[in-house]
Design a protein around this motif. Structure first.
Motif, PDB file in Angstrom:
ATOM      1  N   GLY A 136       0.945  -1.506   0.559  1.00  0.00           N
ATOM      2  CA  GLY A 136      -0.375  -0.285  -0.305  1.00  0.00           C
ATOM      3  C   GLY A 136       0.623   1.355   0.199  1.00  0.00           C
ATOM      4  N   VAL A 137       0.062   2.406  -0.191  1.00  0.00           N
ATOM      5  CA  VAL A 137       0.607   3.817   0.057  1.00  0.00           C
ATOM      6  C   VAL A 137      -0.193   4.423   1.810  1.00  0.00           C
ATOM      7  CG1 VAL A 137       1.156   5.710  -1.411  1.00  0.00           C
ATOM      8  CG2 VAL A 137       0.594   3.875  -2.768  1.00  0.00           C
ATOM      9  N   THR A 138       1.489   4.893   2.050  1.00  0.00           N
ATOM     10  CA  THR A 138       0.801   5.406   3.011  1.00  0.00           C
ATOM     11  C   THR A 138       0.485   6.989   3.083  1.00  0.00           C
ATOM     12  OG1 THR A 138       1.421   3.722   4.467  1.00  0.00           O
ATOM     13  CG2 THR A 138       1.443   6.264   5.750  1.00  0.00           C
ATOM     14  N   VAL A 139       0.205   7.978   3.342  1.00  0.00           N
ATOM     15  CA  VAL A 139      -0.238   9.182   3.358  1.00  0.00           C
ATOM     16  C   VAL A 139      -0.351   9.573   4.394  1.00  0.00           C
ATOM     17  CG1 VAL A 139      -2.146  11.238   2.435  1.00  0.00           C
ATOM     18  CG2 VAL A 139      -1.997   9.076   1.764  1.00  0.00           C
ATOM     19  N   ARG A 140       0.894  10.739   4.747  1.00  0.00           N
ATOM     20  CA  ARG A 140       0.486  11.866   6.019  1.00  0.00           C
ATOM     21  C   ARG A 140      -0.088  13.113   5.457  1.00  0.00           C
ATOM     22  NH1 ARG A 140       5.394  15.006   8.388  1.00  0.00           N
ATOM     23  NH2 ARG A 140       6.019  13.984   6.376  1.00  0.00           N
TER      24      ARG A 140
END
Length: 343
Positions: A136-140
């Motif tokens: 997945g891709v982690t968004v901050r």
């Protein structure tokens, strides 16, 4: 224990075999986004083409794609932020991909709740083709961060005709921003993160700022851009100066000739009508002068002659009167003498 370990090994091999040929690729697995901005999560996938049922190879076709938030499996009843089978998706999440190779997700108007890990799942017309990417891709999500303007070159002074690109960026430079551009306090029509000035003119000089469309608190510090005259402008001015210097004497000469011709033409027209007094023959001028003198003399003599005539007439009248008186006296004497003799 040995049997349990063997089962795990075979299960792992089965999973690998079941996922042969399936890939999901993200250019980055983590990014940050400013609240109120737009973040794009690029994604490409390669689905499983077919599977064997023991007798033949059965082709597979992707029929559903999903993106889930903070869920490692993303299947069955797991809530999705974007589902190709749903008509009730949150409009902030837009699937920019397809059912073949592109699985890009875009999140508009990023909110604090988007601070999460997003995973992609594909589903085929047979469960053998289902697959969920675990990475997945982690968004901050960051809040209250001012933007800044970066340009394509370090030199703030550029020449006319050149191309310059200004980039509106934040601490998160890997996502697309929907921004407002300002020049000297006035809003520009561009809304993308990049502002292209090509070719540059003197009117492009000024102070530029940018801010998120939905969060003016992110307004950047002013960026001053000064457009100077380029080499081409200098050459053009030099050429124009040389041409003007060469043509000016010619223009003045032509203007002088034109004026002379106009004067000569005017003189010819005047002679054709009645002649120019200054161009008449000297004898004619002398004759005119003599005639004028004689006229003036005659005009002066006429009053004198009139006086003389009056004087002469007066004298003649007086003489005639005196002669008349003498004749009358003589007659009177004759009469008197005659009377006397008779008496």
């Amino acid at each position: 224990m040995a049997v349990y370990g063997e089962m795990i090994l075979w299960s792992f091999v089965f999973l690998l075999a079941d996922a042969v040929g399936v890939t999901v690729i993200f250019p980055f697995t983590s990014t940050c986004a400013v609240r109120g901005s737009t973040v794009t999560l690029p994604c490409t996938f390669t689905p499983r083409k077919s599977f064997s049922d023991g007798q033949r190879e059965v082709p597979l076709k992707i029929v559903r794609v999903r993106w889930c938030k903070n869920h490692s499996v993303c299947q069955e009843t797991t809530p999705s932020v974007c589902d190709s089978d749903s008509t009730n998706n949150d409009p902030r999440y837009q699937y920019l991909g397809d059912m073949k190779t592109n699985c890009t997700l875009q999140i508009r108007d990023v909110q604090q709740g988007d601070n999460a890990t997003f995973r992609f799942r594909m589903e085929a017309d047979n469960s053998k083709g289902h697959f969920t990417n675990q990475t997945g891709v982690t968004v901050r999500v960051v809040d209250g961060t001012k933007l800044r303007i970066i340009r394509s070159s370090d030199d703030k002074n550029t020449s006319r005709g050149e191309t310059v690109t200004l980039l509106c960026a934040s601490v998160c430079t890997k996502h697309q921003l929907e921004v407002k551009w300002f020049k000297d306090g006035h809003t520009l029509s561009e809304t993308g993160p990049s502002l292209h000035l090509s070719p540059q003119t003197a009117e492009d000089s000024g102070s530029y700022t940018c801010a998120l469309k939905k969060n003016m608190k992110t307004l950047s510090e002013p960026y001053s851009l000064q457009v100077e005259a380029g080499a081409a402008d200098g050459v053009l001015r030099l050429v124009l100066g040389v041409v003007f210097g060469l043509l000016l004497p010619v223009i003045l000469l032509l203007l002088f000739i034109f004026i002379i011709k106009r004067k000569l033409a005017a003189a010819e027209d005047q002679r054709a009508v009645g002649g120019d007094p200054e161009q008449k023959h000297p004898d004619s001028i002398y004759s005119n002068i003599m005639k004028s003198a004689q006229t003036e003399a005659a005009q002066q003599q006429e009053p004198a002659r009139a006086v003389e005539d009056v004087s002469y007439a007066s004298v003649q009248f007086k003489q005639k009167k005196q002669e008349g008186r003498r004749l009358q006296a003589a007659d009177d004497d004759v009469v008197y003498s005659s009377v006397s003799s008779r008496g």
